[in-house]
Design an enzyme around this catalytic site. Sequence first.
Site, PDB file in Angstrom:
ATOM      1  N   ARG A   1       0.451   4.235   0.326  1.00 21.18           N
ATOM      2  CA  ARG A   1       0.151   5.282   1.308  1.00 21.18           C
ATOM      3  C   ARG A   1       0.646   4.929   2.705  1.00 21.18           C
ATOM      4  O   ARG A   1       0.617   5.762   3.600  1.00 21.18           O
ATOM      5  CB  ARG A   1      -1.355   5.544   1.346  1.00 21.18           C
ATOM      6  CG  ARG A   1      -1.865   6.170   0.066  1.00 21.18           C
ATOM      7  CD  ARG A   1      -3.323   6.506   0.085  1.00 21.18           C
ATOM      8  NE  ARG A   1      -3.994   6.246   1.363  1.00 21.18           N
ATOM      9  CZ  ARG A   1      -5.279   6.175   1.533  1.00 21.18           C
ATOM     10  NH1 ARG A   1      -6.081   6.343   0.506  1.00 21.18           N
ATOM     11  NH2 ARG A   1      -5.808   5.916   2.712  1.00 21.18           N
ATOM     12  N   CYS A   2       1.113   3.714   2.884  1.00 25.28           N
ATOM     13  CA  CYS A   2       1.565   3.242   4.195  1.00 25.28           C
ATOM     14  C   CYS A   2       3.081   3.413   4.318  1.00 25.28           C
ATOM     15  O   CYS A   2       3.843   2.892   3.500  1.00 25.28           O
ATOM     16  CB  CYS A   2       1.180   1.768   4.361  1.00 25.28           C
ATOM     17  SG  CYS A   2       1.877   0.979   5.820  1.00 25.28           S
ATOM     18  N   SER A   3       3.516   4.106   5.359  1.00 22.53           N
ATOM     19  CA  SER A   3       4.953   4.357   5.527  1.00 22.53           C
ATOM     20  C   SER A   3       5.729   3.064   5.773  1.00 22.53           C
ATOM     21  O   SER A   3       6.856   2.916   5.290  1.00 22.53           O
ATOM     22  CB  SER A   3       5.198   5.347   6.662  1.00 22.53           C
ATOM     23  OG  SER A   3       4.741   4.818   7.896  1.00 22.53           O
TER      24      SER A   3
ATOM     25  N   ARG B   1       6.124   1.371   2.379  1.00 22.47           N
ATOM     26  CA  ARG B   1       7.148   2.058   1.571  1.00 22.47           C
ATOM     27  C   ARG B   1       8.550   1.743   2.091  1.00 22.47           C
ATOM     28  O   ARG B   1       9.474   1.489   1.312  1.00 22.47           O
ATOM     29  CB  ARG B   1       6.904   3.563   1.558  1.00 22.47           C
ATOM     30  CG  ARG B   1       5.682   3.996   0.782  1.00 22.47           C
ATOM     31  CD  ARG B   1       5.628   5.511   0.581  1.00 22.47           C
ATOM     32  NE  ARG B   1       5.802   6.271   1.800  1.00 22.47           N
ATOM     33  CZ  ARG B   1       4.820   6.672   2.612  1.00 22.47           C
ATOM     34  NH1 ARG B   1       3.563   6.372   2.330  1.00 22.47           N
ATOM     35  NH2 ARG B   1       5.093   7.387   3.694  1.00 22.47           N
TER      36      ARG B   1
ATOM     37  N   ASN C   1       0.881  -1.167   0.000  1.00 18.29           N
ATOM     38  CA  ASN C   1       0.000   0.000   0.000  1.00 18.29           C
ATOM     39  C   ASN C   1       0.920   1.219   0.000  1.00 18.29           C
ATOM     40  O   ASN C   1       1.587   1.493   1.007  1.00 18.29           O
ATOM     41  CB  ASN C   1      -0.907  -0.001   1.229  1.00 18.29           C
ATOM     42  CG  ASN C   1      -1.803   1.209   1.309  1.00 18.29           C
ATOM     43  OD1 ASN C   1      -1.681   2.156   0.536  1.00 18.29           O
ATOM     44  ND2 ASN C   1      -2.715   1.199   2.262  1.00 18.29           N
TER      45      ASN C   1
END
Length: 154
Positions: free
Chosen positions: A49-51, A54, A47
Amino acid sequence: MAVHKAKAAVIVVRPVAAVAVAVVARAAAIADLWTDMTAPTARIYHNARCSKSRATLALLQEHGCICQVVNYLETPPSVEELNQLLDQLGMTPREIIRSNEPEYRELGLDEPTLSDSDLVAAMAAHPVLIERPIVVVDGKAAIGRPPESVLSLL
């Protein structure tokens, strides 16, 4: 006679230099191919948007992994795929379900009598409920929380 030898030397040197350049280029290409063949291949359920997701993806790339990125919110895993991931993780559905998501409460997934099959079906229908990121390498899986936990797969 000396002039002839000089011309011959120049003629001989140029092809040798060209061959040397070609050999070096081919060796570099073979080294790149070997690296690609020996680098671990990881599938990451990601995802963007998930730190943590990433950071896990970046960590895998830093360690030379070839990553197959599955944007699981756009392309959710099937019930069968989720069951396979659970087997690879050695975990139960309750261990990988995101209980802090609104869908968890809205769907009544906190009900302790729900079966594993019910929870897996809910995660397949609502992929936001799946803990992320999940990384699979050579049939083994880990959740990237913290991101370094996936390094045991390499």
